[in-house]
Design a protein around this motif. Structure first.
Motif, PDB file in Angstrom:
ATOM      1  N   HIS A 108      -7.600  -0.800   7.870  1.00 28.33           N
ATOM      2  CA  HIS A 108      -8.766  -1.257   7.119  1.00 28.33           C
ATOM      3  C   HIS A 108      -8.350  -1.826   5.761  1.00 28.33           C
ATOM      4  CE1 HIS A 108     -11.428   0.715  10.012  1.00 28.33           C
ATOM      5  NE2 HIS A 108     -10.721   1.831   9.876  1.00 28.33           N
ATOM      6  N   THR A 109      -7.469  -1.123   5.085  1.00 24.25           N
ATOM      7  CA  THR A 109      -7.099  -1.496   3.717  1.00 24.25           C
ATOM      8  C   THR A 109      -5.608  -1.759   3.548  1.00 24.25           C
ATOM      9  OG1 THR A 109      -6.749   0.806   3.059  1.00 24.25           O
ATOM     10  CG2 THR A 109      -8.974  -0.084   2.822  1.00 24.25           C
ATOM     11  N   ASP A 132      -6.750   4.541   5.017  1.00 23.35           N
ATOM     12  CA  ASP A 132      -7.194   4.225   6.379  1.00 23.35           C
ATOM     13  C   ASP A 132      -7.380   5.490   7.208  1.00 23.35           C
ATOM     14  OD1 ASP A 132      -7.120   1.547   5.772  1.00 23.35           O
ATOM     15  OD2 ASP A 132      -5.135   1.204   6.627  1.00 23.35           O
ATOM     16  N   GLY A 137       0.808  -1.216   0.000  1.00 21.58           N
ATOM     17  CA  GLY A 137       0.000   0.000   0.000  1.00 21.58           C
ATOM     18  C   GLY A 137       0.838   1.262   0.000  1.00 21.58           C
TER      19      GLY A 137
END
Length: 340
Positions: free
Chosen positions: A186-187, A193, A103
């Protein structure tokens, strides 16, 4: 009525099927290049601290005691199942690295692309429209300088400059320690997030702006020069002269006739620059202490952990191929002439 030969669905289907041989070639190259490196990977990663029995056991666990062709088949089978192996040095699965740190690299790359396209395309279009004028010269010079300057040098220079002019502006890391520890996951994309949680978003965004700007400069230099030359070429085309002869204003001619046709090679090159951007991300992440896959790759190269290096390089190759297909589809939408 367009023929089936030039239809978009057929083009997408053929282009997607071509991914298979392309990926096979890339994966084979990665496998061969890492196998021809001198030395034993287990011994190199362990730093000579293991006994002969322990080295043999680890080699067997990694399948390195198998014939080379069997290793190759196992490697291809793992990639098909999206299994990229475990690092020799610390045992971390490469898929875990991709999940936890991908990410950070993703946001850095997307942010750089947004900046590069948002700056490079308008500047290139403006320079092409005002060819060989006082407007064109500085834009051309800017494109050459930012492309030629090493990304790590540009990063260090801007860190020193920003640090002196605005001491409160963050110049290192992906976020403050408080944000890293307190923003719920979350991601696995910290910026997203922070936006979902509603806390520390500005803190995270501040940390993102400078690295994205530095990496975006690398790509912006390519885009400025490419858009400029293609706008100049299309401005000299017969259909542009015909539009002028009909009394259409120069602004409309550039926007509706020259610029759109100039975009086709630009989109292609922007897609090809994904590999350049990923390589630049490795240097940018190390310059800004950015916890992404580029930093992981450098750490594992230093540790001589070829299993982790192989997994990360394979993942990067997959990304480049996927982007290549997306770019081809976009080109087919812009210009139907490129379809099969």
């Amino acid at each position: 009525m367009s023929s089936s030969r030039g239809s978009l669905p057929r083009y997408i289907a053929v282009r997607t099927l071509l991914v298979i041989p392309m990926m096979w070639v890339l994966l084979t190259m990665v496998f061969i290049l890492l196998r021809v490196a001198p030395g034993d990977p287990v011994t190199a990663a362990a730093g000579g601290k293991l006994s002969a029995d322990e080295i043999a056991r680890r080699q067997a666990a990694l399948g390195l005691d198998q014939p080379l062709f069997q290793q190759y088949l196992d490697y291809l089978g793992d990639v098909v199942r999206f299994r990229f192996g475990n690092a020799i040095s610390d045992g971390t699965p490469v898929t875990t690295l991709i999940r936890d740190h991908g990410g950070a690299t993703l946001t850095l790359t997307i942010g750089a692309f947004i900046f590069a396209v948002g700056v490079g395309v308008p500047l290139g279009r403006w320079a092409g429209r005002h060819r060989d004028t006082i407007i064109d010269a500085p834009i051309r010079l800017l494109g050459i300088v930012v492309y030629a300057a090493p990304v790590f040098w540009m990063g260090i220079l801007l860190i020193l400059l920003i640090g002196n002019l605005w001491p409160s502006w963050p110049t290192s890391g992906i976020a403050s320690p408080q944000a890293i520890f307190e923003v719920p996951t979350h991601t696995h994309i910290l910026l997203v997030d922070a936006a979902i949680d509603g806390t520390y978003f500005w803190d995270v965004l501040q940390h993102h702006l400078l690295p994205c700007f530095v990496l975006g400069l690398l790509l912006a230099g390519v885009i400025v020069r490419l858009v400029r030359i293609n706008v100049i070429q299309t401005m000299q085309a017969d259909y542009v002269e015909a539009a002028r002869a009909r009394g259409i204003s120069e602004r409309v001619v550039v926007r509706d006739h020259a610029f759109r046709n100039a975009l086709v090679p630009v989109v292609t090159v922007i897609g090809l620059q994904v590999a350049l951007t990923l390589s630049g991300a490795v240097l940018t992440e190390n310059t800004f202490n950015w916890p992404g896959l580029g930093t992981d790759l450098v750490d594992y190269v230093i540790a001589r952990d070829y299993v982790a290096v192989q997994g990360l390089v394979t993942f990067f190759a997959l990304i480049v191929v996927i982007v290549s297909v997306v770019v081809d589809v976009i080109n087919a939408l812009i210009d139907p002439r490129v379809r099969y």
